[in-house]
Design a protein around this motif. Sequence first.
Motif, PDB file in Angstrom:
ATOM      1  N   ARG A 393      14.874  -5.601  -3.418  1.00  0.00           N
ATOM      2  CA  ARG A 393      15.780  -6.357  -4.285  1.00  0.00           C
ATOM      3  C   ARG A 393      16.996  -6.839  -3.501  1.00  0.00           C
ATOM      4  N   ARG A 394      17.517  -5.989  -2.641  1.00  0.00           N
ATOM      5  CA  ARG A 394      18.684  -6.366  -1.849  1.00  0.00           C
ATOM      6  C   ARG A 394      18.367  -7.559  -0.946  1.00  0.00           C
ATOM      7  N   LEU A 395      17.203  -7.537  -0.301  1.00  0.00           N
ATOM      8  CA  LEU A 395      16.821  -8.632   0.590  1.00  0.00           C
ATOM      9  C   LEU A 395      16.498  -9.898  -0.193  1.00  0.00           C
ATOM     10  N   GLY A 396      15.951  -9.736  -1.402  1.00  0.00           N
ATOM     11  CA  GLY A 396      15.597 -10.898  -2.213  1.00  0.00           C
ATOM     12  C   GLY A 396      16.782 -11.779  -2.531  1.00  0.00           C
ATOM     13  N   THR A 397      17.971 -11.192  -2.549  1.00  0.00           N
ATOM     14  CA  THR A 397      19.176 -11.974  -2.800  1.00  0.00           C
ATOM     15  C   THR A 397      19.377 -13.048  -1.728  1.00  0.00           C
ATOM     16  N   PHE A 398      18.874 -12.775  -0.524  1.00  0.00           N
ATOM     17  CA  PHE A 398      19.050 -13.704   0.598  1.00  0.00           C
ATOM     18  C   PHE A 398      17.738 -14.400   0.956  1.00  0.00           C
ATOM     19  N   ASP A 399      16.773 -14.401   0.042  1.00  0.00           N
ATOM     20  CA  ASP A 399      15.451 -14.960   0.322  1.00  0.00           C
ATOM     21  C   ASP A 399      14.731 -14.175   1.412  1.00  0.00           C
ATOM     22  N   GLY A 400      15.123 -12.939   1.589  1.00  0.00           N
ATOM     23  CA  GLY A 400      14.471 -12.094   2.584  1.00  0.00           C
ATOM     24  C   GLY A 400      13.225 -11.428   2.022  1.00  0.00           C
ATOM     25  N   VAL A 401      12.422 -10.862   2.913  1.00  0.00           N
ATOM     26  CA  VAL A 401      11.177 -10.202   2.502  1.00  0.00           C
ATOM     27  C   VAL A 401      11.102  -8.832   3.151  1.00  0.00           C
ATOM     28  N   LEU A 402      10.351  -7.961   2.493  1.00  0.00           N
ATOM     29  CA  LEU A 402      10.111  -6.608   2.989  1.00  0.00           C
ATOM     30  C   LEU A 402       8.608  -6.390   3.031  1.00  0.00           C
ATOM     31  N   ALA A 403       8.105  -5.913   4.157  1.00  0.00           N
ATOM     32  CA  ALA A 403       6.673  -5.611   4.294  1.00  0.00           C
ATOM     33  C   ALA A 403       6.526  -4.185   4.791  1.00  0.00           C
ATOM     34  N   VAL A 404       5.587  -3.477   4.210  1.00  0.00           N
ATOM     35  CA  VAL A 404       5.354  -2.076   4.566  1.00  0.00           C
ATOM     36  C   VAL A 404       3.904  -1.897   4.979  1.00  0.00           C
ATOM     37  N   SER A 405       3.693  -1.370   6.173  1.00  0.00           N
ATOM     38  CA  SER A 405       2.359  -0.994   6.632  1.00  0.00           C
ATOM     39  C   SER A 405       2.385   0.515   6.873  1.00  0.00           C
ATOM     40  N   SER A 406       1.707   1.275   6.012  1.00  0.00           N
ATOM     41  CA  SER A 406       1.816   2.731   6.076  1.00  0.00           C
ATOM     42  C   SER A 406       0.499   3.386   5.669  1.00  0.00           C
ATOM     43  N   PRO A 407      -0.518   3.302   6.526  1.00  0.00           N
ATOM     44  CA  PRO A 407      -1.794   3.945   6.198  1.00  0.00           C
ATOM     45  C   PRO A 407      -1.650   5.465   6.168  1.00  0.00           C
ATOM     46  N   ALA A 408      -2.528   6.131   5.452  1.00  0.00           N
ATOM     47  CA  ALA A 408      -2.505   7.587   5.396  1.00  0.00           C
ATOM     48  C   ALA A 408      -2.662   8.155   6.806  1.00  0.00           C
ATOM     49  N   GLY A 409      -1.795   9.074   7.150  1.00  0.00           N
ATOM     50  CA  GLY A 409      -1.820   9.623   8.494  1.00  0.00           C
ATOM     51  C   GLY A 409      -0.870   8.929   9.447  1.00  0.00           C
ATOM     52  N   GLY A 410      -0.311   7.805   8.999  1.00  0.00           N
ATOM     53  CA  GLY A 410       0.672   7.079   9.797  1.00  0.00           C
ATOM     54  C   GLY A 410       0.038   6.217  10.869  1.00  0.00           C
ATOM     55  N   PRO A 411       0.830   5.526  11.651  1.00  0.00           N
ATOM     56  CA  PRO A 411       2.298   5.458  11.547  1.00  0.00           C
ATOM     57  C   PRO A 411       2.739   4.517  10.429  1.00  0.00           C
ATOM     58  N   THR A 412       4.020   4.546  10.136  1.00  0.00           N
ATOM     59  CA  THR A 412       4.587   3.662   9.122  1.00  0.00           C
ATOM     60  C   THR A 412       5.484   2.630   9.812  1.00  0.00           C
ATOM     61  N   MET A 413       5.254   1.352   9.454  1.00  0.00           N
ATOM     62  CA  MET A 413       6.135   0.284   9.947  1.00  0.00           C
ATOM     63  C   MET A 413       6.696  -0.474   8.755  1.00  0.00           C
ATOM     64  N   VAL A 414       8.002  -0.508   8.667  1.00  0.00           N
ATOM     65  CA  VAL A 414       8.703  -1.265   7.626  1.00  0.00           C
ATOM     66  C   VAL A 414       9.371  -2.443   8.311  1.00  0.00           C
ATOM     67  N   THR A 415       9.027  -3.654   7.854  1.00  0.00           N
ATOM     68  CA  THR A 415       9.555  -4.873   8.466  1.00  0.00           C
ATOM     69  C   THR A 415      10.439  -5.609   7.468  1.00  0.00           C
ATOM     70  N   LEU A 416      11.627  -5.983   7.930  1.00  0.00           N
ATOM     71  CA  LEU A 416      12.572  -6.732   7.102  1.00  0.00           C
ATOM     72  C   LEU A 416      12.819  -8.077   7.768  1.00  0.00           C
ATOM     73  N   GLU A 417      12.823  -9.123   6.975  1.00  0.00           N
ATOM     74  CA  GLU A 417      13.123 -10.464   7.478  1.00  0.00           C
ATOM     75  C   GLU A 417      14.115 -11.138   6.546  1.00  0.00           C
ATOM     76  N   ILE A 418      15.174 -11.693   7.143  1.00  0.00           N
ATOM     77  CA  ILE A 418      16.196 -12.387   6.365  1.00  0.00           C
ATOM     78  C   ILE A 418      16.483 -13.725   7.042  1.00  0.00           C
ATOM     79  N   PRO A 419      16.381 -14.838   6.298  1.00  0.00           N
ATOM     80  CA  PRO A 419      16.770 -16.125   6.891  1.00  0.00           C
ATOM     81  C   PRO A 419      18.221 -16.058   7.363  1.00  0.00           C
ATOM     82  N   CYS A 420      18.440 -16.493   8.600  1.00  0.00           N
ATOM     83  CA  CYS A 420      19.761 -16.310   9.175  1.00  0.00           C
ATOM     84  C   CYS A 420      19.975 -17.298  10.305  1.00  0.00           C
ATOM     85  N   ALA A 421      21.061 -18.038  10.253  1.00  0.00           N
ATOM     86  CA  ALA A 421      21.361 -19.010  11.315  1.00  0.00           C
ATOM     87  C   ALA A 421      21.724 -18.264  12.593  1.00  0.00           C
TER      88      ALA A 421
END
Length: 421
Positions: A393-421
């Motif tokens: 929700r916080r990132l959505g304010t800036f048109d940002g996105v959140l992606a989570v890749s976390s299969p059972a047993g790991g590893p977990t990768m959380v990716t955040l992207e925010i449009p930014c000049a």
Amino acid sequence: MTIETRNSGMGTRARGIGLAAVRGLALALVSLPGAVLGFTLSLVSIVLVPVGIGVFTTPWVLTGVRAFANWRRVLAAEWGGVRIPSAYRPVPEDANPWTRTYAMLRDPATWRDLRWLQVDMTAGFVTALLPAVLVFYPLEGFAVAAGLWRPLAETGGYWYGFVRVADQTSALAAGALALVLLVPAHFFTTRLLHAHFALTRAVLAPSQTELAERVKVLTETRRDAVDTSAAELRRIERDLHDGAQARLVAMGMDLGTIETLLDKDPAQAKRLLAQARQSSVEALTELRDLVRGIHPPVLAERGLGDAVRALALRLPVATEVTVELDGRPDAPVESAAYFAVSEVLTNAVKHSGADRIWIDLHHSEGMLRISVTDNGRGGAVIEAGSGLAGVERRLGTFDGVLAVSSPAGGPTMVTLEIPCA
């Protein structure tokens, strides 16, 4: 003076017609092979998705198609004054191939691009080529009348339009025909080039439904931002009331008691004075923590990279931070990114069971990209009420996105992207 102005206007008009012809020819030479190649590769790659190969090729091919379409949007604006909005849904660069492929194929803009490629290799090619034909074909007629007919006649004659050129008389007739053909060239060359870009806009521009959906999403994220801000203000008020304010009130009462006991019981007054001093230290610590929670001083003074490094130093887990930022984002973006990373790290420490965390911050192609990876047990999901949902929700304010890749047993990768000049 009037004659000079008229001649200047005619010269400008002639240059505009010639420029439109050259641009149309360039577009025709690029659009046909580019559209055919892009459409063919896209079709083959999408067909191969069920067998697994297309999962890896489709994101790259569709990214190339989007770059080709965006280049044409730029040309439409610069050469034809036609603005074509872009409405691609953001796709995290660091997401796994399945996620990227699925996200891009679900985007209506992807299928609009593929429809445009079909139009561009047919009607688009014709409307781009016609301005060049209208200008260069009369020039060919003048060249024939000027003497080009002689080497052509040696090969058995030459047809220019409906005139068969075999001698100087017929060559002059071809020149006369070319002069007549300059009339439609004068009136329609620039219009045809504009028609090409108008056709491109008609196919590439997002529909009203998509724009309405985009407005709806933005409205929801803004409302979430307002709700989050209100909740944050209530938290600050509660922390001040229950923490620092209560300690300051107690200190005031202790100081009043000390004032009374100074003459009667100096020892007790001394003990209360020490207690008041300790309360002042604790109140100051709470206020500093509260201020740090609102906007950390290190973020304001040193920027996002050093602020995240400071976060990592306070973690009980070994953390490696990589920062590749040429400058500082806007303050609101910087603040949102900091608190998003803070929440992701808190989740990793509490729930992942990891003994190592990697944080990567970099900026490219107008996007601030942050990835947080841990070697924990995995299984992280974005669900209502979770910390990750709050980050989204916080990132959505800036048109940002959140992606989570976390299969059972790991590893977990959380990716955040925010449009930014």
